[in-house]
Design an enzyme around this catalytic site. Structure first.
Site, PDB file in Angstrom:
ATOM      1  N   TYR A   1       0.826  -1.221   0.000  1.00  0.00           N
ATOM      2  CA  TYR A   1       0.000   0.000   0.000  1.00  0.00           C
ATOM      3  C   TYR A   1       0.856   1.265   0.000  1.00  0.00           C
ATOM      4  CZ  TYR A   1      -3.626  -3.305   1.410  1.00  0.00           C
ATOM      5  OH  TYR A   1      -4.484  -4.364   1.466  1.00  0.00           O
TER       6      TYR A   1
ATOM      7  N   TYR B   1     -14.526  -4.436   2.187  1.00  0.00           N
ATOM      8  CA  TYR B   1     -13.157  -4.871   1.883  1.00  0.00           C
ATOM      9  C   TYR B   1     -12.985  -6.263   2.474  1.00  0.00           C
ATOM     10  CZ  TYR B   1      -8.122  -5.438   1.988  1.00  0.00           C
ATOM     11  OH  TYR B   1      -6.862  -5.939   1.831  1.00  0.00           O
TER      12      TYR B   1
ATOM     13  N   ASP C   1     -17.549 -12.325   7.521  1.00  0.00           N
ATOM     14  CA  ASP C   1     -16.107 -12.069   7.488  1.00  0.00           C
ATOM     15  C   ASP C   1     -15.737 -11.376   8.793  1.00  0.00           C
ATOM     16  OD1 ASP C   1     -13.552 -11.142   7.151  1.00  0.00           O
ATOM     17  OD2 ASP C   1     -13.897 -10.190   5.210  1.00  0.00           O
TER      18      ASP C   1
ATOM     19  N   LYS D   1      -6.275 -12.363  11.508  1.00  0.00           N
ATOM     20  CA  LYS D   1      -5.777 -11.234  12.294  1.00  0.00           C
ATOM     21  C   LYS D   1      -5.543 -11.600  13.766  1.00  0.00           C
ATOM     22  CE  LYS D   1      -7.062  -7.489   9.216  1.00  0.00           C
ATOM     23  NZ  LYS D   1      -5.704  -7.227   8.756  1.00  0.00           N
TER      24      LYS D   1
END
Length: 433
Positions: free
Chosen positions: A28, A155, A246, A275
């Site tokens: 990014y 996302y 998600d 995560k």
């Protein structure tokens, strides 16, 4: 014999940031004009330290993964022990205690009735597996469905399937012509819920509905109410649409409960996790599903197999890190810390919500997001982003703005004093920037 003459040796005349610039391509990041990357040499609790000894508060949990603090001694101990037992083994045709034990401990605490665990490497791959499960589920049952329902501005990751079900944005722009079509709907609210439910009732070729429950992360920390998501799920059930939650970001306490879907009456068929799963120690992804979905793949027909896997599927070290992280997560002290952070955020929200430069402020659980007023539309490419990022770094705080939106998403062990310091820095920024 291999030729070792071309092996690089570190240039002792260059510092780490200069060496980094020569050989690393960062995520990014527009490398043409990127500022030197800050070399971090160690972590402890909520802090990371650079090579000059400067301390930074990791207020974004290093991309939302670190829930218990850096270099947690208990997790480190368990990982070290496992390294001396088994570092990895192929997971096709073999199994091992850490993978089985993690599944046994994880499934009972997930919302609804999740029955099977499929291991992957990260959040994007967890989503890829979920999508493939749903599409092949219908194909295996002889009722192929090819459409997917998702939220605008969502996302779900950077692999192609995950990008396809994510909102079209700068993250997907170069690849839009290659992504499969998805039916995108607005986030539900009081004004549009009836229209959204009516729309879903007309869908006949939709395999699944995928969503980030309660919070759209990279889309701008957009938040919505559980009761409206429940209505969408009910409509999907009536239309024969499978449900994928998600929870890659929202899982493991971020929304105030262990999982965001605990706040729903209607539970998902599939849950994606990553995560915080390992406490931020190393990569691991999980896709869980109900027995109903699993049984659609049981057949004498080999073509009904879920042909998906990764070299490091169910890595024992990552599984052990996850087990250690779960031990900490389920302690009463951790839940108390989650509630404490949630309460502190709520007070701070009230203090700044009327400020002229605050376009909007929103909070769910341990996540608070502040949308800066710029006079223009909110944008990930807002020039304010770099100003804010540098401002907080100078004060020893890692806050990685989403354009003109800053958010605090800290490890649960963060102290009240550190939270107050972050809040104070934001108040100061509102006056100075």
């Amino acid at each position: 014999m291999s030729d070792t003459s071309k092996l690089r040796t570190p240039n002792s005349k260059l510092n780490l940031a200069e060496r980094d610039k020569k050989v690393i391509w960062h995520p990014y990041t527009q490398m043409k004009n990127a500022l030197p990357h800050i070399p971090i040499v160690r972590g402890e609790g909520v802090y990371v330290f650079d090579e000059n000894g400067k301390k930074y508060i990791d207020a974004v949990s290093s991309w939302w993964v670190n829930i218990h603090g850096h270099a947690h001694p208990y997790i480190a101990q368990k990982v070290a022990e496992q390294l001396n037992v088994l570092e990895h083994v192929i997971f096709a045709g073999f199994t091992h205690e850490p993978a089985v034990l993690l599944a046994e401990r994880l499934l009972p605490i997930l919302p609804g009735k999740q029955d099977k665990v499929f291991y992957t490497d990260n959040g994007s791959t967890a989503v890829e597996v979920a999508l493939k499960m749903c599409l092949q589920y219908w194909d295996n049952k002889g009722k192929p469905k090819t459409r997917i329902l998702a939220f605008k501005n969502a996302y779900h990751g950077d692999t192609f399937g995950a990008m396809s079900v994510s909102g079209r944005s700068i993250f997907t722009d170069a690849f839009n012509s290659l992504l499969f079509d998805v039916d995108f709907i607005d986030l539900p609210n009081e004004d549009n819920i009836s229209d959204l439910v009516a729309h879903i009732s007309t869908l006949t070729n939709t395999a699944c509905f995928i969503f980030e429950p309660l919070i759209l992360g990279s889309g701008g920390m957009l938040m919505y109410e559980a009761k409206y998501l429940d209505e969408l799920i009910v409509a999907c059930r009536k239309a024969g649409i499978l449900i994928i939650a998600d929870e890659v970001m929202t899982g493991f306490g971020r929304t105030g409960t262990y999982f965001a879907c605990e706040k729903l009456v209607n539970k998902p068929d599939i849950i994606c996790l990553s995560k915080g799963l390992t406490g931020g120690t190393m990569p691991l992804g999980v896709t869980t599903c109900t027995d109903e979905i699993f049984e659609a793949f049981l057949s004498e027909d080999k073509l009904k197999t879920l042909y998906h896997g990764h070299s490091f599927t169910a890595n024992p070290i990552a599984c052990v890190a996850s087990l250690a992280s779960l031990d900490i997560l389920l302690q009463e002290e951790t839940l108390a810390n989650i509630k404490r952070v949630e309460t502190k955020h709520a007070v701070f929200l009230q203090e700044i919500k009327a400020h002229a430069k605050v376009k909007a402020v929103r909070q769910t659980g341990t996540i608070i997001a502040i949308e800066w007023e710029t006079g223009n539309e909110t944008s990930y490419l807002s020039n304010l982003r770099n100003l804010l990022y540098a401002y907080f770094l100078d004060k020893g705080i890692i806050l990685r703005p989403l354009g003109n939106i800053i958010y605090i998403l800290p490890p649960y062990v963060i102290s009240n004093a550190d939270l107050d310091y972050i809040y104070g820095a934001i108040k100061q920024a509102l006056e100075e920037i």
